[in-house]
Design a protein around this motif. Sequence first.
Motif, short mmCIF file in Angstrom:
data_model
loop_
_atom_site.label_atom_id
_atom_site.label_comp_id
_atom_site.label_asym_id
_atom_site.label_seq_id
_atom_site.Cartn_x
_atom_site.Cartn_y
_atom_site.Cartn_z
N SER A 164 0.75 -1.17 0.13
CA SER A 164 0.13 -0.02 -0.02
C SER A 164 0.79 1.27 -0.03
O SER A 164 1.55 1.48 0.95
N LEU A 165 0.78 1.93 -1.15
CA LEU A 165 1.54 3.15 -1.26
C LEU A 165 0.82 4.44 -1.36
O LEU A 165 -0.39 4.31 -1.02
N ASP A 166 1.52 5.43 -1.54
CA ASP A 166 0.91 6.80 -1.52
C ASP A 166 0.60 7.39 -3.01
O ASP A 166 1.62 7.60 -3.67
N PHE A 174 -0.94 -7.31 3.50
CA PHE A 174 -0.77 -6.16 3.12
C PHE A 174 0.26 -5.31 3.86
O PHE A 174 0.08 -5.14 5.21
N ASP A 175 0.94 -4.33 3.21
CA ASP A 175 2.08 -3.72 3.99
C ASP A 175 1.91 -2.15 3.64
O ASP A 175 1.98 -1.67 2.50
N ARG A 235 3.60 6.88 3.48
CA ARG A 235 3.85 8.03 4.49
C ARG A 235 2.30 8.33 4.97
O ARG A 235 2.21 9.17 6.03
N ASN A 236 1.28 7.78 4.58
CA ASN A 236 0.03 8.23 4.81
C ASN A 236 -0.77 6.91 5.53
O ASN A 236 -0.56 5.97 5.34
N ASP A 237 -1.96 7.23 6.50
CA ASP A 237 -2.64 6.38 6.81
C ASP A 237 -3.59 5.99 5.36
O ASP A 237 -3.93 6.72 4.66
N HIS A 238 -4.00 4.60 5.26
CA HIS A 238 -4.84 3.83 4.45
C HIS A 238 -5.75 3.13 5.18
O HIS A 238 -5.61 2.60 5.96
N PHE A 252 -3.98 0.97 10.19
CA PHE A 252 -3.20 0.62 9.07
C PHE A 252 -2.31 1.91 8.76
O PHE A 252 -2.53 2.49 7.61
N VAL A 253 -1.63 2.18 9.69
CA VAL A 253 -0.86 3.59 9.55
C VAL A 253 0.32 3.04 9.10
O VAL A 253 0.75 2.07 8.96
N PRO A 254 1.26 4.16 8.68
CA PRO A 254 2.57 3.81 7.91
C PRO A 254 3.38 2.84 8.85
O PRO A 254 3.54 2.93 10.14
#
Length: 143
Positions: free
Chosen positions: A45-47, A65-66, A70-73, A106-108
């Motif tokens: 999970s990227l930005d 999922f990783d 730099r953002n919460d998702h 699911f924070v960074p």
Amino acid sequence: MKNMRVSSVIVATILMVGCGSDGQDSEVTTIETVPANGEVINIQSLDNSFRPVDFEIAAGTEVMFDNRGRNDHNILPDTIKDDAGLTALLASDTSPTAWGVASTDFVPGDTYSHLFNVPGTYNYYCSIHGAPGAGMYGTLTVS
Ligand SMILES: [Cu+2]
């Protein structure tokens, strides 16, 4: 003598309850699951995207999922509107097809994994950076 009599009354009552059954069990919905196959695949999970977007896996595979951004998702099935909806789903549905993670979990640096042991197509998205099928979304095909 008195005790004996009490016992026979209890036995008779139990037998009557047993005979009262009409043999019709209430319908129980069962989901056919596949045993874990030991495979683990990783989705980043990227930005702001999931990589890879589409993934085909065998049923019984664990998907990790990783959050490398730099953002919460969050990761929501397409049928779920937001974190609150996901929390409600997971609280009421403990079946293996209920899945996803709220942004608070699911924070960074966080990981979230789920064993996909029921074949099907699982469309998901991040409600912060996407919508079903747009922006930050993905599809898992489990066969
Ligand atoms: Cu996101």
